[in-house]
Design a protein around this motif. Structure first.
Motif, PDB file in Angstrom:
ATOM      1  N   ASP A 267       0.899  -1.209  -0.174  1.00 31.31           N
ATOM      2  CA  ASP A 267      -0.074  -0.101  -0.194  1.00 31.31           C
ATOM      3  C   ASP A 267       0.868   1.327   0.146  1.00 31.31           C
ATOM      4  OD1 ASP A 267      -2.224  -1.689   0.016  1.00 31.31           O
ATOM      5  OD2 ASP A 267      -2.505  -1.611   2.155  1.00 31.31           O
ATOM      6  N   ALA A 268       1.946   1.275   0.753  1.00 28.21           N
ATOM      7  CA  ALA A 268       2.774   2.560   0.814  1.00 28.21           C
ATOM      8  C   ALA A 268       3.484   2.544  -0.612  1.00 28.21           C
ATOM      9  CB  ALA A 268       3.937   2.040   1.872  1.00 28.21           C
ATOM     10  N   LEU A 269       3.697   1.453  -1.169  1.00 23.11           N
ATOM     11  CA  LEU A 269       4.745   1.557  -2.379  1.00 23.11           C
ATOM     12  C   LEU A 269       3.478   2.116  -3.393  1.00 23.11           C
ATOM     13  CD1 LEU A 269       7.143   1.122  -4.104  1.00 23.11           C
ATOM     14  CD2 LEU A 269       6.273  -1.168  -4.524  1.00 23.11           C
ATOM     15  N   SER A 270       2.366   1.577  -3.375  1.00 24.10           N
ATOM     16  CA  SER A 270       1.139   2.086  -4.296  1.00 24.10           C
ATOM     17  C   SER A 270       1.047   3.756  -4.238  1.00 24.10           C
ATOM     18  CB  SER A 270       0.117   1.428  -4.052  1.00 24.10           C
ATOM     19  OG  SER A 270      -0.122   0.022  -4.323  1.00 24.10           O
ATOM     20  N   LEU A 271       1.379   4.203  -3.070  1.00 23.29           N
ATOM     21  CA  LEU A 271       0.934   5.498  -2.742  1.00 23.29           C
ATOM     22  C   LEU A 271       2.286   6.290  -3.564  1.00 23.29           C
ATOM     23  CD1 LEU A 271       0.264   6.422   1.078  1.00 23.29           C
ATOM     24  CD2 LEU A 271      -0.839   7.240  -1.011  1.00 23.29           C
ATOM     25  N   CYS A 272       3.559   5.773  -3.402  1.00 23.87           N
ATOM     26  CA  CYS A 272       4.645   6.193  -4.052  1.00 23.87           C
ATOM     27  C   CYS A 272       4.354   6.352  -5.558  1.00 23.87           C
ATOM     28  CB  CYS A 272       5.845   5.394  -3.645  1.00 23.87           C
ATOM     29  SG  CYS A 272       7.074   6.012  -2.451  1.00 23.87           S
TER      30      CYS A 272
ATOM     31  N   LEU B  21      13.678   2.948 -20.754  1.00 22.48           N
ATOM     32  CA  LEU B  21      12.394   3.797 -20.918  1.00 22.48           C
ATOM     33  C   LEU B  21      12.010   4.571 -19.816  1.00 22.48           C
ATOM     34  CD1 LEU B  21       9.660   0.889 -22.232  1.00 22.48           C
ATOM     35  CD2 LEU B  21      10.762   2.876 -23.493  1.00 22.48           C
ATOM     36  N   ALA B  22      12.369   3.940 -18.552  1.00 19.17           N
ATOM     37  CA  ALA B  22      12.477   4.702 -17.283  1.00 19.17           C
ATOM     38  C   ALA B  22      13.237   6.021 -17.360  1.00 19.17           C
ATOM     39  CB  ALA B  22      12.476   3.904 -15.981  1.00 19.17           C
TER      40      ALA B  22
ATOM     41  N   TYR C 121       7.463  13.711  -4.633  1.00 18.64           N
ATOM     42  CA  TYR C 121       8.948  14.390  -5.219  1.00 18.64           C
ATOM     43  C   TYR C 121       9.695  13.246  -6.006  1.00 18.64           C
ATOM     44  CZ  TYR C 121       8.299  17.645  -1.529  1.00 18.64           C
ATOM     45  OH  TYR C 121       7.778  18.519  -0.525  1.00 18.64           O
ATOM     46  N   ILE C 122      10.200  13.469  -7.034  1.00 15.46           N
ATOM     47  CA  ILE C 122      11.160  12.840  -7.733  1.00 15.46           C
ATOM     48  C   ILE C 122      12.550  13.024  -7.885  1.00 15.46           C
ATOM     49  CG2 ILE C 122      11.672  11.389 -10.153  1.00 15.46           C
ATOM     50  CD1 ILE C 122       8.661  11.342 -10.539  1.00 15.46           C
ATOM     51  N   ASN C 123      13.678  12.187  -7.197  1.00 10.18           N
ATOM     52  CA  ASN C 123      14.985  12.819  -6.954  1.00 10.18           C
ATOM     53  C   ASN C 123      14.897  14.350  -6.476  1.00 10.18           C
ATOM     54  OD1 ASN C 123      15.943  10.559  -8.164  1.00 10.18           O
ATOM     55  ND2 ASN C 123      15.896  11.212 -10.159  1.00 10.18           N
TER      56      ASN C 123
ATOM     57  N   SER D 171       3.675  16.262  -9.855  1.00  7.65           N
ATOM     58  CA  SER D 171       2.136  15.889  -9.854  1.00  7.65           C
ATOM     59  C   SER D 171       2.298  14.441  -9.708  1.00  7.65           C
ATOM     60  CB  SER D 171       1.600  16.599 -11.189  1.00  7.65           C
ATOM     61  OG  SER D 171       1.951  15.870 -12.186  1.00  7.65           O
ATOM     62  N   LEU D 172       0.979  14.128  -9.306  1.00  2.67           N
ATOM     63  CA  LEU D 172       0.501  12.393  -9.036  1.00  2.67           C
ATOM     64  C   LEU D 172       0.528  11.831 -10.465  1.00  2.67           C
ATOM     65  CD1 LEU D 172      -2.222  12.383  -6.454  1.00  2.67           C
ATOM     66  CD2 LEU D 172       0.175  12.276  -6.010  1.00  2.67           C
ATOM     67  N   GLN D 173       0.144  12.731 -11.388  1.00  2.00           N
ATOM     68  CA  GLN D 173       0.227  12.152 -12.754  1.00  2.00           C
ATOM     69  C   GLN D 173       1.386  11.836 -13.546  1.00  2.00           C
ATOM     70  OE1 GLN D 173      -2.703  11.316 -14.586  1.00  2.00           O
ATOM     71  NE2 GLN D 173      -1.006  10.200 -15.934  1.00  2.00           N
ATOM     72  N   GLN D 174       2.460  12.504 -12.849  1.00  2.38           N
ATOM     73  CA  GLN D 174       4.077  12.237 -13.186  1.00  2.38           C
ATOM     74  C   GLN D 174       4.279  10.813 -12.652  1.00  2.38           C
ATOM     75  OE1 GLN D 174       5.331  16.473 -12.496  1.00  2.38           O
ATOM     76  NE2 GLN D 174       6.494  16.013 -14.288  1.00  2.38           N
ATOM     77  N   LEU D 175       3.905  10.837 -11.307  1.00  2.11           N
ATOM     78  CA  LEU D 175       4.541   9.470 -10.398  1.00  2.11           C
ATOM     79  C   LEU D 175       3.909   8.203 -11.117  1.00  2.11           C
ATOM     80  CD1 LEU D 175       3.503  10.408  -6.698  1.00  2.11           C
ATOM     81  CD2 LEU D 175       5.742  10.259  -7.810  1.00  2.11           C
ATOM     82  N   LYS D 176       2.357   8.504 -11.745  1.00  7.29           N
ATOM     83  CA  LYS D 176       1.933   7.400 -12.409  1.00  7.29           C
ATOM     84  C   LYS D 176       2.507   7.053 -13.662  1.00  7.29           C
ATOM     85  CE  LYS D 176      -2.736   8.216 -10.389  1.00  7.29           C
ATOM     86  NZ  LYS D 176      -4.324   8.451 -10.615  1.00  7.29           N
ATOM     87  N   ASN D 177       3.016   7.990 -14.602  1.00  6.05           N
ATOM     88  CA  ASN D 177       3.686   7.785 -15.508  1.00  6.05           C
ATOM     89  C   ASN D 177       4.960   7.041 -15.333  1.00  6.05           C
ATOM     90  OD1 ASN D 177       1.611   9.111 -16.973  1.00  6.05           O
ATOM     91  ND2 ASN D 177       2.519  11.083 -17.229  1.00  6.05           N
ATOM     92  N   LEU D 178       5.683   7.563 -14.424  1.00  2.00           N
ATOM     93  CA  LEU D 178       6.888   6.862 -14.256  1.00  2.00           C
ATOM     94  C   LEU D 178       6.847   5.543 -13.562  1.00  2.00           C
ATOM     95  CD1 LEU D 178       9.985   6.941 -13.963  1.00  2.00           C
ATOM     96  CD2 LEU D 178       9.776   8.030 -11.832  1.00  2.00           C
ATOM     97  N   GLY D 179       5.731   5.399 -12.802  1.00  2.00           N
ATOM     98  CA  GLY D 179       5.385   4.052 -12.246  1.00  2.00           C
ATOM     99  C   GLY D 179       5.130   2.971 -13.041  1.00  2.00           C
ATOM    100  N   GLN D 180       4.593   3.163 -14.302  1.00  2.00           N
ATOM    101  CA  GLN D 180       4.441   2.021 -15.161  1.00  2.00           C
ATOM    102  C   GLN D 180       5.607   1.374 -15.781  1.00  2.00           C
ATOM    103  OE1 GLN D 180       2.323   3.527 -18.976  1.00  2.00           O
ATOM    104  NE2 GLN D 180       3.526   5.621 -18.620  1.00  2.00           N
ATOM    105  N   TYR D 181       6.710   2.196 -15.699  1.00  2.00           N
ATOM    106  CA  TYR D 181       7.930   1.523 -15.843  1.00  2.00           C
ATOM    107  C   TYR D 181       8.794   0.952 -14.961  1.00  2.00           C
ATOM    108  CZ  TYR D 181       7.103   4.971 -19.632  1.00  2.00           C
ATOM    109  OH  TYR D 181       6.573   5.692 -20.851  1.00  2.00           O
ATOM    110  N   LEU D 182       8.460   1.081 -13.765  1.00  2.00           N
ATOM    111  CA  LEU D 182       8.962   0.507 -12.477  1.00  2.00           C
ATOM    112  C   LEU D 182       8.520  -0.794 -12.106  1.00  2.00           C
ATOM    113  CD1 LEU D 182       9.935   3.908 -11.061  1.00  2.00           C
ATOM    114  CD2 LEU D 182      11.420   2.525 -12.409  1.00  2.00           C
TER     115      LEU D 182
END
Length: 555
Positions: free
Chosen positions: A40-45, A75-76, A107-109, A114-125
Motif C-alpha cells: 500500500d505504501a509503495l502504491s502511494l509512491c 524507458l524509465a 517528489y522525484i529525485n 504531480s501525481l500524474q507524473q508519479l503514475k507515468n513513471l510508475g508504469q516503467y518500474l
C-alpha cells in the motif's frame, strides 16, 4: 528494480526500512499483521490517492520513500531525462508525504512533481497484482489488457490510438458543421440578398466622404459662383477701384514720403507683400471660377448616390462612413459560409477515408492479438493443467467486428474461454470456472502475460487465494520461474508458495494496549524453516512440521 523502501508513520507502521533483492521474495505473517502495508505504501509512491486516515495516529505526517535501480531500464531513464528529473547516478528516489489533514506532496529525485507524473513513471518500474485480480479477470477490458500485455505490441496500439483520435476529432468537426447547417443556410440566404444589394451599389473605400463633399459643393454651386465672381471683381477686376489698385496707390504715396521718414520702410514692405498676396489670391480665385460649373445633371447623379448611401446605411444600421467596411465583412462571411458547405462535403469524404485507415490499423492490431492469443492460451492451458485442472481446455477468442462502435482499443471482441471437464463445451470464464479455478487461471494468465513486460518489479498480493496443496507448489514454482528474470514479491499465506521464494520476509504486529506497530524482517534459513513450519502446523512447532518445512525448502 526496487532497492529500498522506507516508511514513516504510515497506518500502523511507525518506522520501517526494507532492503530488497532480485529474484522472488515471499512476504508472510499472521492474518492482520499488515502484510500488505508495504505494498500500500509503495502504491502511494506510484501515485495512488492519499487520505488523512493513512497517517499514523498522533503523527503530523506520513512519509514513504522508495529507491529504484535503473540499470537496463531505458524507458524509465528516457522518461526522467525528458522531464529533466534524471540524476547522475543510475537510481531514482521517489518520496511521498501525506499531512494529517490529508494534503499530499510528491517528489522525484528531490524535485516536486504531480501525481500524474508519479503514475507515468510508475508504469516503467512496478506492476502490482492485487487480491481481487482474479475477479477483475472476468471483465472484458482486463482480458484485453492482459492479452495486449503478452502480445507486447505498443507500436500497433499507439498507431491505432492516433488514428482513432484523428477520426474522432474530424467526426466532431463534421458533426458541428452539420448541426449548424440549418442555421448557416438561413444566414447564407439572408447574406446572399444583402451582399447582392451592396454589390450592385458597389460603394468604394472613402467614397461616401467624397460624395458628401461634392454634394455640399454642388448644392451651393450658384452662390459659390456669384460670390466668387463678386470677390474677384472687388479684388482685381473693377475698373474704377479694386483692392489691388488701392494697395498699389498706398505703396506709391508712402514710397515718396520714405525719404523724409525711414520708419515708413517696414510699412511699405508689408504693403508690398500684401500686394503680392492679393494678386496671387486673385489669380487662384479666377482659376476657381473658371473651373466651377453649375451642372444640374451631375447634381442629380451625386444627389441620387448620396441618398442611396444614406438609405442603405439606415437599412443596415451602420454609419454611412462605415458602409464600405460593412459590405466587405458581409461578403467575407458569405464566402466563409459557402466554404463551410464545401468543407462539409469534403469532410464527409475525409471521414470515410479516416474510417478505412482506422479499420486497417484495428485489423492489423487484431491479427497481432490473434497470434498472441493462441500462444498465450497454450501456455496458460499447460500451467493450469499442472494446478489440479488436468482436463481443462483454455482458449482465447479474438473476433474482429468492423460494425462495432469505434474505440481507441480497436474493433475486437475478446473473450477468455474455458472447459474444466472432458466433453464440456468451452464457455466464458464467469459461466464455467469456480472460485478456486478462477484463481488458478487468473494467476497463470497474470504471470505468463507479465513475461513479455519490461517492468522490472512485479508484486502479487495474495493472488494465491483459493489455492492449496500440490497446486500451491506449482504456483510457487511459476512465481519463482518469473523471478529469474524479474524482481517478484509475493504476499502469501501458503507455505508451499513461500518455500519457492529466493528470499522471505516476516511481518509481525506488536501492541502494548495503547499503540500498535508493524515490523518486517528478512529471515535467515533457520528462521525460514520455523516460519514455514508455523504456516504448516500453526503456532506449535512440532518436529514433523519442521521436517516438512526443511523438505519444502529442499534441505
Amino acid at each position: 528494480m526496487l532497492l529500498q523502501l522506507s516508511i514513516r508513520n504510515f497506518a500502523i507502521v511507525q518506522s520501517l526500512d526494507i532492503e530488497l533483492q532480485s529474484g522472488m521474495t515471499a512476504i508472510t505473517g499472521e492474518t492482520g499483521a499488515g502484510k500488505s502495508i508495504a505494498i500500500d505504501a509503495l502504491s502511494l509512491c506510484l501515485g495512488d490517492r492519499a487520505e488523512a486516515s493513512m497517517v499514523r495516529k498522533g503523527a503530523d505526517k506520513a512519509e514513504i520513500t522508495a529507491c529504484f535501480g535503473l540499470h537496463n531500464l531505458p524507458l524509465a531513464q528516457q522518461w526522467l531525462a525528458t522531464q529533466e528529473l534524471q540524476e547522475d547516478e543510475p537510481e531514482c528516489v521517489i518520496r511521498r508525504v501525506i499531512s494529517a489533514e490529508g494534503r499530499s506532496k510528491a517528489y522525484i529525485n528531490g524535485a516536486p512533481v504531480s501525481l500524474q507524473q508519479l503514475k507515468n513513471l510508475g508504469q516503467y518500474l512496478v506492476s502490482i497484482h492485487g487480491q481481487h485480480a482474479h475477479q477483475q479477470l472476468l471483465k472484458a477490458d482486463v482480458q484485453r489488457e492482459l492479452l495486449d500485455s503478452y502480445a507486447n505490441h505498443p507500436n500497433l496500439q499507439q498507431e491505432l490510438t492516433k488514428r482513432y483520435q484523428l477520426l474522432l476529432d474530424t467526426r466532431k468537426q463534421y458533426q458541428q458543421l452539420q448541426d449548424n447547417q440549418q442555421h448557416r443556410e438561413a444566414r447564407r440566404q439572408l447574406l446572399e440578398y444583402q451582399v447582392q444589394e451592396l454589390d450592385e451599389f458597389a460603394i468604394e473605400d472613402g467614397e461616401f466622404e467624397q460624395l458628401e463633399i461634392e454634394h455640399k459643393r454642388l448644392s451651393h454651386s450658384q452662390s459659390l459662383l456669384e460670390q466668387s465672381q463678386l470677390s474677384f471683381h472687388q479684388l482685381y477686376d473693377a475698373d474704377d477701384i479694386n483692392a489691388l489698385s488701392i494697395i498699389q496707390h498706398a505703396i506709391d504715396r508712402l514710397s515718396e514720403l520714405q525719404a523724409h521718414d525711414a520708419s515708413l520702410t517696414p510699412i511699405i514692405e508689408l504693403l508690398s507683400e500684401a500686394n503680392i498676396q492679393v494678386d496671387e489670391a486673385s489669380q487662384q480665385l479666377r482659376d476657381y471660377i473658371d473651373d466651377l460649373e453649375v451642372d444640374p445633371f451631375r447634381m442629380q447623379q451625386v444627389e441620387a448616390r448620396f441618398s442611396r448611401a444614406m438609405e442603405l446605411a439606415r437599412k443596415h444600421q451602420v454609419m454611412p462612413e462605415g458602409l464600405y467596411e460593412y459590405h466587405q465583412s458581409l461578403a467575407q462571411e458569405f464566402s466563409q459560409l459557402q466554404q463551410d458547405d464545401n468543407q462539409l462535403e469534403a469532410l464527409a469524404a475525409t471521414l470515410e477515408q479516416l474510417r478505412q485507415d482506422y479499420l486497417q490499423a484495428a485489423e492489423t492490431l487484431s491479427q497481432s492479438r490473434q497470434k498472441a492469443a493462441t500462444k498465450l492460451a497454450d501456455k496458460v492451458q499447460r500451467e493450469i493443467r499442472q494446478m489440479n485442472m488436468s482436463q481443462a481446455c483454455f482458449s482465447i477468442q479474438v473476433r474482429f467486428d468492423s460494425q462495432l462502435a469505434i474505440s481507441r482499443h480497436g474493433q475486437d471482441v475478446i473473450e477468455f474461454m474455458v472447459a474444466t471437464n472432458p466433453g464440456q463445451p468451452a464457455d466464458a470464464l464467469e459461466k464455467v470456472a469456480s472460485g478456486g479455478e478462477l484463481s488458478r487461471i487468473g494467476l497463470a494468465v497474470q504471470v505468463i502475460a507479465s513475461t513479455n513486460h519490461k517492468v522490472p518489479t512485479m508484486i502479487f498480493d495474495e493472488v494465491d487465494t483459493g489455492i492449496s496443496g500440490p497446486t500451491a507448489s506449482v504456483v510457487g514454482q511459476l512465481l519463482r520461474k518469473l523471478g529469474k528474470d524479474a524482481q517478484v514479491m509475493c504476499v502469501t499465506h501458503l507455505p508451499q508458495v513461500a518455500a519457492c521464494a529466493h528470499h522471505q520476509m516476516l511481518v509481525t504486529k506488536f501492541s502494548d494496549g495503547k499503540t500498535t506497530e508493524t515490523h518486517m524482517i528478512p529471515l535467515e534459513q533457520q528462521q525460514r524453516i520455523e516460519e514455514l513450519a508455523r504456516l504448516l502446523a500453526g503456532d506449535k512447532l512440532t518436529d514433523t512440521a519442521l521436517a516438512n518445512a526443511r523438505e519444502l525448502l529442499g534441505l
